[in-house]
Design a protein around this motif. Structure first.
Motif, PDB file in Angstrom:
ATOM      1  N   ILE A 176       0.831  -1.214   0.000  1.00 40.71           N
ATOM      2  CA  ILE A 176       0.000   0.000   0.000  1.00 40.71           C
ATOM      3  C   ILE A 176       0.860   1.257   0.000  1.00 40.71           C
ATOM      4  N   ALA A 177       1.907   1.252   0.835  1.00 42.93           N
ATOM      5  CA  ALA A 177       2.679   2.477   1.052  1.00 42.93           C
ATOM      6  C   ALA A 177       3.614   2.832  -0.093  1.00 42.93           C
ATOM      7  N   GLN A 178       4.152   1.843  -0.773  1.00 39.38           N
ATOM      8  CA  GLN A 178       5.205   2.126  -1.758  1.00 39.38           C
ATOM      9  C   GLN A 178       4.807   3.158  -2.813  1.00 39.38           C
ATOM     10  N   PRO A 179       3.660   3.017  -3.496  1.00 39.83           N
ATOM     11  CA  PRO A 179       3.324   4.051  -4.501  1.00 39.83           C
ATOM     12  C   PRO A 179       3.072   5.425  -3.882  1.00 39.83           C
ATOM     13  N   ILE A 180       2.531   5.444  -2.672  1.00 36.38           N
ATOM     14  CA  ILE A 180       2.274   6.719  -1.990  1.00 36.38           C
ATOM     15  C   ILE A 180       3.595   7.388  -1.615  1.00 36.38           C
ATOM     16  N   LEU A 181       4.544   6.590  -1.141  1.00 37.06           N
ATOM     17  CA  LEU A 181       5.851   7.140  -0.764  1.00 37.06           C
ATOM     18  C   LEU A 181       6.664   7.528  -1.989  1.00 37.06           C
ATOM     19  N   GLN A 182       6.456   6.850  -3.098  1.00 38.23           N
ATOM     20  CA  GLN A 182       7.119   7.247  -4.342  1.00 38.23           C
ATOM     21  C   GLN A 182       6.620   8.615  -4.801  1.00 38.23           C
ATOM     22  N   GLN A 183       5.328   8.874  -4.608  1.00 39.77           N
ATOM     23  CA  GLN A 183       4.776  10.193  -4.925  1.00 39.77           C
ATOM     24  C   GLN A 183       5.339  11.259  -3.994  1.00 39.77           C
ATOM     25  N   LEU A 184       5.497  10.902  -2.720  1.00 42.59           N
ATOM     26  CA  LEU A 184       6.088  11.828  -1.752  1.00 42.59           C
ATOM     27  C   LEU A 184       7.532  12.141  -2.122  1.00 42.59           C
ATOM     28  N   ASN A 185       8.252  11.124  -2.558  1.00 40.96           N
ATOM     29  CA  ASN A 185       9.632  11.293  -3.017  1.00 40.96           C
ATOM     30  C   ASN A 185       9.683  12.208  -4.242  1.00 40.96           C
ATOM     31  N   LYS A 186       8.732  12.026  -5.157  1.00 37.40           N
ATOM     32  CA  LYS A 186       8.683  12.853  -6.372  1.00 37.40           C
ATOM     33  C   LYS A 186       8.373  14.305  -6.030  1.00 37.40           C
ATOM     34  N   ALA A 187       7.484  14.509  -5.041  1.00 41.22           N
ATOM     35  CA  ALA A 187       7.083  15.873  -4.666  1.00 41.22           C
ATOM     36  C   ALA A 187       8.191  16.607  -3.922  1.00 41.22           C
ATOM     37  N   THR A 188       8.967  15.896  -3.106  1.00 42.33           N
ATOM     38  CA  THR A 188       9.985  16.542  -2.273  1.00 42.33           C
ATOM     39  C   THR A 188      11.396  16.427  -2.854  1.00 42.33           C
ATOM     40  N   LYS A 189      11.624  15.404  -3.666  1.00 41.07           N
ATOM     41  CA  LYS A 189      12.948  15.053  -4.210  1.00 41.07           C
ATOM     42  C   LYS A 189      13.920  14.612  -3.116  1.00 41.07           C
ATOM     43  N   GLU A 190      13.394  14.399  -1.911  1.00 38.61           N
ATOM     44  CA  GLU A 190      14.240  13.980  -0.789  1.00 38.61           C
ATOM     45  C   GLU A 190      14.080  12.486  -0.502  1.00 38.61           C
ATOM     46  N   SER A 191      14.995  11.942   0.307  1.00 36.68           N
ATOM     47  CA  SER A 191      14.920  10.544   0.702  1.00 36.68           C
ATOM     48  C   SER A 191      13.675  10.303   1.553  1.00 36.68           C
TER      49      SER A 191
END
Length: 257
Positions: free
Chosen positions: A92-107
């Motif tokens: 569940i979390a992986q695609p949501i966290l990938q979007q968060l990574n894309k939005a912030t560009k941070e780890s």
């Protein structure tokens, strides 16, 4: 050296035999007597009795005193549930966290409680050359750092007290909080605001936002945005806080369907 080699071989054989015993139970044969276990595993009765007694003591097997048969115990149900929850949350979390990574560009990382520690189970790398991050498998004390504190904060108070009674709090960096009362105040604040922000508490040169993922009233994981202090801009604070809380609520909504 020979003694160490012998002990290593012995331990491997012990683990292997334990696995063979547990795998002897099937849907067709959920209950087995000691004699039946002996026939299915090929382990001598004397050794088998010791293995089985240990598995019963640890809750991995249950013995029916009336029939003298054994069946798989509740400890295995608990472990299976943990695997199921962790697998579900990663999916569940992986695609949501990938979007968060894309939005912030941070780890971006995700961690769980493992005994008395926080363990990283997922990390998505920053787009920047200069980055701060967790590594999958890394552990840290539950009192040190954002991703650990956000987990600790949402445990029941009696579990928090028990943990603090057992652990000797020591500085990981000079910014690590090692005073019990100060830590308890911080945990209360984390519960109130739903997130935590730390600077160089566990990793020098890094700051983190973290929040806990709650399922069935317990923290099943924490997620974190990890940023080098050199790049962090205070003007980003509100935006990053809202982004990680949005990711939290997204994951919880899907996890608790």
């Amino acid at each position: 050296m020979e003694q160490q080699k012998f002990e290593k071989m012995y331990l491997m054989q012990t683990v292997q035999k334990t696995i063979v015993i547990l795998r002897a139970f099937t849907k067709e044969q959920p209950k087995l007597s000691l004699t039946e276990l002996n026939k299915k595993t090929g382990i001598g009765l004397s050794s088998l009795q010791r293995f089985v007694a240990t598995l019963v003591y640890e809750g991995f097997l249950i013995r029916d005193d009336r029939t003298k048969q054994y069946q798989l115990g509740l400890s295995l149900i608990h472990l299976g549930k943990l695997v199921e929850e962790e697998s579900s949350i990663i999916t569940i979390a992986q695609p949501i966290l990938q979007q968060l990574n894309k939005a912030t560009k941070e780890s971006i990382s995700m961690s769980i409680i493992d005994g008395n520690e926080r363990r990283c189970i997922m990390n998505i790398e920053s787009s920047y050359a200069l980055s701060a991050r967790n590594h999958v498998g890394d552990t840290s004390p539950l009192y040190a750092g954002a991703s650990a504190k956000s987990l600790l904060a949402f445990l029941p108070q009696e579990e928090i007290d028990q943990y603090l009674d057992e652990v000797a709090m020591e500085h990981v960096t000079e910014n690590t909080v090692v005073d019990r009362e100060q830590l308890l105040e911080q945990l209360q604040e984390i519960r109130k605001q739903q997130y935590v922000f730390t600077r160089a508490e566990r990793i020098i040169g890094a700051c983190s936002f973290s929040t806990a993922i709650i399922s069935n009233g317990r923290p099943v994981a924490s997620i974190a945005i990890i940023i080098p202090e050199a790049r962090f801009d205070e003007e980003q604070f509100d935006e990053l806080r809202e982004l990680i809380l949005h990711a939290k609520f997204d994951i919880e909504k899907q996890l608790n369907k």
